[in-house]
Scaffold this active site. Sequence first.
Site, PDB file in Angstrom:
ATOM      1  N   GLU A 150       0.845  -1.191   0.000  1.00  0.00           N
ATOM      2  CA  GLU A 150       0.000   0.000   0.000  1.00  0.00           C
ATOM      3  C   GLU A 150       0.879   1.239   0.000  1.00  0.00           C
ATOM      4  O   GLU A 150       1.733   1.398   0.879  1.00  0.00           O
ATOM      5  CB  GLU A 150      -0.888   0.040   1.249  1.00  0.00           C
ATOM      6  CG  GLU A 150      -2.015  -0.956   1.253  1.00  0.00           C
ATOM      7  CD  GLU A 150      -2.967  -0.736   2.428  1.00  0.00           C
ATOM      8  OE1 GLU A 150      -4.146  -1.041   2.277  1.00  0.00           O
ATOM      9  OE2 GLU A 150      -2.515  -0.261   3.492  1.00  0.00           O
ATOM     10  N   CYS A 151       0.670   2.126  -0.956  1.00  0.00           N
ATOM     11  CA  CYS A 151       1.345   3.425  -1.018  1.00  0.00           C
ATOM     12  C   CYS A 151       2.860   3.268  -0.912  1.00  0.00           C
ATOM     13  O   CYS A 151       3.500   2.853  -1.863  1.00  0.00           O
ATOM     14  CB  CYS A 151       0.783   4.369   0.037  1.00  0.00           C
ATOM     15  SG  CYS A 151       1.099   6.118  -0.322  1.00  0.00           S
ATOM     16  N   GLY A 152       3.468   3.567   0.242  1.00  0.00           N
ATOM     17  CA  GLY A 152       4.900   3.396   0.373  1.00  0.00           C
ATOM     18  C   GLY A 152       5.336   1.976   0.126  1.00  0.00           C
ATOM     19  O   GLY A 152       6.405   1.716  -0.454  1.00  0.00           O
TER      20      GLY A 152
ATOM     21  N   MET B 274       5.410   1.507  -3.577  1.00  0.00           N
ATOM     22  CA  MET B 274       6.629   2.097  -4.145  1.00  0.00           C
ATOM     23  C   MET B 274       7.833   1.191  -3.928  1.00  0.00           C
ATOM     24  O   MET B 274       8.687   1.048  -4.807  1.00  0.00           O
ATOM     25  CB  MET B 274       6.878   3.469  -3.532  1.00  0.00           C
ATOM     26  CG  MET B 274       5.806   4.494  -3.819  1.00  0.00           C
ATOM     27  SD  MET B 274       6.203   6.094  -3.040  1.00  0.00           S
ATOM     28  CE  MET B 274       4.567   6.672  -2.614  1.00  0.00           C
TER      29      MET B 274
ATOM     30  N   THR C 269      -1.214  -0.816  -4.430  1.00  0.00           N
ATOM     31  CA  THR C 269      -2.126   0.310  -4.598  1.00  0.00           C
ATOM     32  C   THR C 269      -1.513   1.550  -3.965  1.00  0.00           C
ATOM     33  O   THR C 269      -0.708   1.453  -3.039  1.00  0.00           O
ATOM     34  CB  THR C 269      -3.479   0.053  -3.902  1.00  0.00           C
ATOM     35  OG1 THR C 269      -3.262  -0.001  -2.482  1.00  0.00           O
ATOM     36  CG2 THR C 269      -4.102  -1.243  -4.360  1.00  0.00           C
TER      37      THR C 269
END
Length: 445
Positions: free
Chosen positions: A331-333, A336, A435
């Site tokens: 999720e998010c970080g 990435m 995501t």
Amino acid sequence: MTRPLTPGLMISAPASGTGKTMLMLGLLTALRRRGLVVQPFKSGPDYIDPGFHFAASGRASFNLDAWAMEPGRLIAHATGQANADLVLAEGSMGLFDGVATKGETGIGSSAEIAHMMGWPVVLILDVSGQAQSAAATARGFATLRPDLPFAGVVLNRVASPRHDRLIREGMDEAGIRVLGSLPRQGTITLPERHLGLIQAEETAGLQAILDHAGDFIAAHCDLEAIIAAAAHRALPEAPAPRPLTPPGGRIALARDAAFSFVYPHVLEAWRRAGATILPFSPLADEGPDDSADCCWLPGGYPELHAPRLAACDGFRTAMHRFAGTRPVHGECGGYMALGAGLVDAAGKRHQMLGLLGLETSYAKRRMHLGYRRADPLTALPGLGRTALRGHEFHYASILSQPDAPLARVTDATGAAVEETGSHRTMSGGGHVTGTFFHLIAPAAT
């Protein structure tokens, strides 16, 4: 199993930056010292404030989100915690602030939660630069929705005893109760970075800050009156919420300063469903426990630790081995970190895990903020293709997102957003998904 609703209060303000968190932490600390058991909550999609609530109260703090959560889920969260003497809920932004389009229960405002639960509002007002005029603001907030219970105000940044007297005269005339008056010299601040506060576990001298806040609030607020103002109302009948199914029976969860943004209610739902959570630290060059059947990389601050993450060869090797045969989600970080590379604020690229092709950059920061609804195009671990509601908040720009899109993602107005997430099937049968939004709950509508 739910319990009767505990009397509570909503700590709110006309706007962000007015002193809600300082008042909340001070009250939690001061009331805990008195021997009261206080259950904290956070209105809205915030994953940092609950960590401070836990430090101050000794109790896990849970989010109540009127946009992302249906009434049955809000009721289950509010009534499903262990017995307490009092509830304190911290609002987000201004009391009535939310999005333009209604979600599961409402627009996401703190007022909606306070009204639903019957928790009277304690409004903290920044009174710097005004005197009797502050009463007009307070009166407006107290009467805009006549059905919203209103306890009174706490004055913040009061310049002098004379200033205090003038403000109280105006409040008396307007029929507004003053529950506290905080002198300007005593303002307490917490360190911040670009997503808000520094995380509780990273805050140096946190206990001293909490002790100071507790002393300050106890000295300048009428704690007896605040406790006495707590109330609740009979809750409406509502269907049970859709289950928040865990992604596996044994979940390897990345957990350190780079990966820490997990909503407490999500972890609680997984545990209540029987899942075992196995934390590991990528920054310590650890990989997921080999007994796990799923790996979850939460959001956090990978951009602040990118050089160190890039050098963690043990973590990288373990993640590739795990992802070859089992599901991995970020999720998010965490998304990435699953990507191929991350460019930091100075423009330097750092190698990430390479389990997805995503390339992100902080060299030119752009804020991405808002609620998200996702309709998955492929199955997510534990959730299948169930529609989801969540929230996105980051400053990264997408340089490349070459893998297949994970979901059709829209904002609170129904408009499509480009952050669709990604997925990739591995040669050994594993499945990697990611995501930019943080999951809050399955969508009921």
